[in-house]
Scaffold this active site. Structure first.
Site, PDB file in Angstrom:
ATOM      1  N   LYS A 263      51.520 -36.413  23.583  1.00  0.00           N
ATOM      2  CA  LYS A 263      50.610 -36.234  22.449  1.00  0.00           C
ATOM      3  C   LYS A 263      50.054 -34.815  22.507  1.00  0.00           C
ATOM      4  O   LYS A 263      49.421 -34.424  23.485  1.00  0.00           O
ATOM      5  CB  LYS A 263      49.465 -37.247  22.514  1.00  0.00           C
ATOM      6  CG  LYS A 263      48.389 -37.049  21.437  1.00  0.00           C
ATOM      7  CD  LYS A 263      47.213 -37.998  21.641  1.00  0.00           C
ATOM      8  CE  LYS A 263      46.092 -37.709  20.656  1.00  0.00           C
ATOM      9  NZ  LYS A 263      44.906 -38.578  20.880  1.00  0.00           N
ATOM     10  N   ASP A 268      41.446 -32.471  17.010  1.00  0.00           N
ATOM     11  CA  ASP A 268      41.300 -33.771  16.349  1.00  0.00           C
ATOM     12  C   ASP A 268      39.945 -33.865  15.671  1.00  0.00           C
ATOM     13  O   ASP A 268      38.936 -34.149  16.302  1.00  0.00           O
ATOM     14  CB  ASP A 268      41.457 -34.899  17.375  1.00  0.00           C
ATOM     15  CG  ASP A 268      41.359 -36.271  16.725  1.00  0.00           C
ATOM     16  OD1 ASP A 268      41.483 -36.346  15.485  1.00  0.00           O
ATOM     17  OD2 ASP A 268      41.159 -37.259  17.455  1.00  0.00           O
ATOM     18  N   LYS A 275      35.164 -37.387  12.762  1.00  0.00           N
ATOM     19  CA  LYS A 275      34.335 -37.619  13.939  1.00  0.00           C
ATOM     20  C   LYS A 275      32.951 -37.038  13.662  1.00  0.00           C
ATOM     21  O   LYS A 275      32.741 -35.829  13.767  1.00  0.00           O
ATOM     22  CB  LYS A 275      34.947 -36.939  15.165  1.00  0.00           C
ATOM     23  CG  LYS A 275      36.243 -37.570  15.656  1.00  0.00           C
ATOM     24  CD  LYS A 275      36.769 -36.834  16.888  1.00  0.00           C
ATOM     25  CE  LYS A 275      38.081 -37.409  17.381  1.00  0.00           C
ATOM     26  NZ  LYS A 275      37.922 -38.722  18.011  1.00  0.00           N
ATOM     27  N   ASP A 286      42.719 -32.640  23.127  1.00  0.00           N
ATOM     28  CA  ASP A 286      43.544 -33.783  22.745  1.00  0.00           C
ATOM     29  C   ASP A 286      45.042 -33.457  22.814  1.00  0.00           C
ATOM     30  O   ASP A 286      45.871 -34.284  22.474  1.00  0.00           O
ATOM     31  CB  ASP A 286      43.180 -34.251  21.327  1.00  0.00           C
ATOM     32  CG  ASP A 286      43.227 -35.766  21.178  1.00  0.00           C
ATOM     33  OD1 ASP A 286      43.345 -36.458  22.199  1.00  0.00           O
ATOM     34  OD2 ASP A 286      43.146 -36.244  20.032  1.00  0.00           O
ATOM     35  N   ASP A 346      41.688 -41.572  12.630  1.00  0.00           N
ATOM     36  CA  ASP A 346      41.367 -41.048  13.959  1.00  0.00           C
ATOM     37  C   ASP A 346      42.253 -41.666  15.039  1.00  0.00           C
ATOM     38  O   ASP A 346      42.145 -41.311  16.210  1.00  0.00           O
ATOM     39  CB  ASP A 346      39.885 -41.301  14.277  1.00  0.00           C
ATOM     40  CG  ASP A 346      39.370 -40.410  15.391  1.00  0.00           C
ATOM     41  OD1 ASP A 346      40.037 -39.400  15.695  1.00  0.00           O
ATOM     42  OD2 ASP A 346      38.311 -40.715  15.964  1.00  0.00           O
ATOM     43  N   GLU A 348      45.330 -41.041  15.343  1.00  0.00           N
ATOM     44  CA  GLU A 348      46.482 -40.196  15.013  1.00  0.00           C
ATOM     45  C   GLU A 348      47.435 -40.012  16.186  1.00  0.00           C
ATOM     46  O   GLU A 348      48.603 -39.668  15.986  1.00  0.00           O
ATOM     47  CB  GLU A 348      46.000 -38.825  14.504  1.00  0.00           C
ATOM     48  CG  GLU A 348      45.674 -37.787  15.564  1.00  0.00           C
ATOM     49  CD  GLU A 348      44.518 -38.176  16.477  1.00  0.00           C
ATOM     50  OE1 GLU A 348      44.493 -37.697  17.625  1.00  0.00           O
ATOM     51  OE2 GLU A 348      43.645 -38.954  16.049  1.00  0.00           O
ATOM     52  N   ARG A 350      48.838 -42.154  18.293  1.00  0.00           N
ATOM     53  CA  ARG A 350      49.972 -43.087  18.262  1.00  0.00           C
ATOM     54  C   ARG A 350      50.933 -42.737  17.129  1.00  0.00           C
ATOM     55  O   ARG A 350      52.139 -42.896  17.253  1.00  0.00           O
ATOM     56  CB  ARG A 350      49.455 -44.523  18.154  1.00  0.00           C
ATOM     57  CG  ARG A 350      48.757 -44.885  16.872  1.00  0.00           C
ATOM     58  CD  ARG A 350      47.906 -46.149  16.982  1.00  0.00           C
ATOM     59  NE  ARG A 350      46.668 -45.896  17.713  1.00  0.00           N
ATOM     60  CZ  ARG A 350      45.726 -46.827  17.930  1.00  0.00           C
ATOM     61  NH1 ARG A 350      45.914 -48.050  17.491  1.00  0.00           N
ATOM     62  NH2 ARG A 350      44.637 -46.522  18.590  1.00  0.00           N
TER      63      ARG A 350
END
Length: 517
Positions: A263, A268, A275, A286, A346, A348, A350
């Site tokens: 990932k 993010d 967020k 992230d 959020d 994202e 996966r």
């Protein structure tokens, strides 16, 4: 910057500080050339009650080197002790030496007598020292005078010459990978926006045994990796996605194939499900999953395993906000043909990884890869941190990986090298939770609550990755089972503010590369 004295005797040439790592001040193993340190250590102990537990600096009156930093390892034989006692002592010792003005320390490692239960403690100790020396990429580039903390670091007091060579090779290979992971994972969201990550990786592996292939064309990404492309939709040009494929082909017959999907969310925002409330800060980290993938390939490039093929992808993308961003309620069809209803933008991570799992699943089936295992590596869930706390990675196996005892293998290796893991289990409830709630969709991507507020919040996305990639058709009941393990490093990737750890490079190296040379 990093040197190693290939000797099991203490050498003080070109050193300005002795950093002594020992189980205790009165360690009976401090004999021979080390015996001269016993008296000054005991003298300091008499005037400082905290010295034995906390360590400190001792002035040496007769030694060519006038400064000794004592950093105690402490007890290592209780139920709850582990090899991190050694790496932490080395880290603290080097940090203290630097504060004292040292530029050329000599680290005297603990003697191995009586430490048979810690087979890799010397490598773990060296890695602890190295962690203290990392200088962020932005500092190295912008302020050359601060590009390194030491001129050189030397190590001595290994148990044997053969072990010295092994420790040197292993620790330096792992650390070279962890530096790459920290550069990518820790750098700010502009310095390591996806296009710049691609440039960094291309330069890193230019003329090396690792091959790089980068996909940036949006139409191709939309066609081949639709879930990943959805996350990318709202990004400005300078943040546009880069799918960075890496590969290593061993020089001899392949006996196993490792596949890593990382990932790489460069920032993010949460997307349309923004967020809010001050929790966005730190989200440049992230991308530590992809950073670990790049770092592991750097370690592979250093060790050059003879029989292990390694394939991987860094799913670099920014989860941005804008008129084109993907939103909850959208239905997106994955590469594997699974219809997903978006529940929360959020979630994202996966989405960024799942189509690449499908890609490698197809490659395994079509090209008949030898003994393949797929791993996803991601700072995926806050629930991971709640479940096991900071400092620990979580690993979860599907059925075929469980039959191989993959999680146990990685956990055991991580314990030996100081890169600890906890094992979690994907249950039937996790698969059931993700089933679509209406006839419009096959799978619900996420519920409407944060993972940290959702029971089994770190297992659910692991099940999602299996279901949406089509790996659920390759379980233990399949004619073509494919081992898959998901690694959540949300807790172990490192403190913020602070320096990323480079987890889980050390554990994966100790698991799969040590016996392939």
């Amino acid at each position: 910057m990093v040197n190693l004295l290939l000797s099991d005797s203490v050498s003080e040439s070109n050193s300005d500080t002795i950093v002594l790592l020992s189980l205790n001040v009165s360690d009976k193993l401090l004999t021979g050339s080390l015996a001269k340190y016993v008296e000054p250590l005991n003298g300091q102990k008499l005037i400082d009650n905290a010295f034995e537990k906390e360590g400190g600096i001792v002035q040496l009156s007769t030694n060519p080197v006038r400064r000794l930093v004592y950093s105690p390892v402490g007890s290592v034989n209780r139920d709850y002790d582990d090899v991190r006692r050694f790496s932490e002592a080395a880290y603290k010792g080097i940090k203290r030496a630097i504060k004292a003005g040292s530029k050329n320390p000599l680290v005297i490692l603990p003697i191995s007598d009586g430490l048979q239960s810690y087979s890799l403690f010397e490598a773990a100790t060296v890695l602890g020292a190295y962690y203290a020396l990392y200088v962020p990429l932005e500092i190295r580039e912008a302020i050359p005078t601060r590009a390194k903390k030491l001129n050189a670091i030397n190590f001595s007091n290994f148990s044997s010459n053969d072990k010295t060579l092994f420790t040197y090779r292993l620790a330096n290979a792992i650390e070279s990978g962890r530096i790459v992971a920290r550069d990518i994972g820790g750098s700010d969201p502009e310095r390591m926006a996806a296009p710049k990550v691609a440039q960094y990786v291309e330069e890193l592996f230019k003329n090396s045994v690792v091959k790089v292939n980068i996909i940036s064309d949006e139409k191709q990404l939309e066609k081949e990796f639709p879930c990943y492309a959805a996350v990318n939709r709202a990004s400005a040009e300078r943040h546009k996605a880069r799918a960075i494929f890496l590969s290593y082909e061993p020089p001899e017959k392949v006996t196993k194939t490792l596949i890593l999907v990382g990932k790489g969310v460069t920032y993010d925002t949460g997307g349309a499900d923004i967020k809010a409330g001050g929790i966005m800060a730190g989200m440049h980290r992230d991308k530590c999953g992809s950073a670990a993938v790049a770092g592991f390939f750097q370690t592979v490039a250093t060790l050059k395993p003879k029989h292990t093929r390694v394939l991987g992808v860094m799913a670099m993308v920014r989860n941005s906000i804008g008129p084109d961003c993907y939103v909850s309620d959208e239905i997106i069809t994955s590469r594997a043909g699974v219809r997903i209803r978006i529940g929360n933008t959020d979630a994202e991570g996966r989405m960024a990884m799942v189509d690449f799992i499908s890609y490698f699943k197809e490659k395994i089936v079509n090209e008949k890869l030898v003994n393949p295992s797929i791993f996803t590596i991601a700072t995926l869930t806050g629930h991971c941190c709640l479940a096991v706390g900071d400092n620990y990675s979580i690993i979860m196996d599907n059925g075929p990986a469980r039959q191989l005892r993959t999680a146990e293998t990685v956990q055991s290796a991580g314990h030996e090298i100081g890169d600890p893991f906890e094992i979690s289990t994907i249950r039937r409830e996790d698969y059931e939770f993700n089933i679509g709630k209406s006839e419009y969709e096959d799978i619900l991507q996420c519920n409407n609550a944060a993972s940290s507020r959702t029971p089994r919040g770190h297992q659910l996305p692991a099940a999602f990755l299996i279901q949406v990639s089509g790996l659920d058709k390759h379980g233990i009941d399949s004619e073509k089972p494919i081992p898959f393990s998901h690694i959540d490093i949300a807790g172990s990737s490192g403190p913020f503010p602070g320096v990323p750890t480079g987890a889980p490079i050390a554990a994966l190296t100790a698991s799969y590369l040590l016996k392939d040379d």
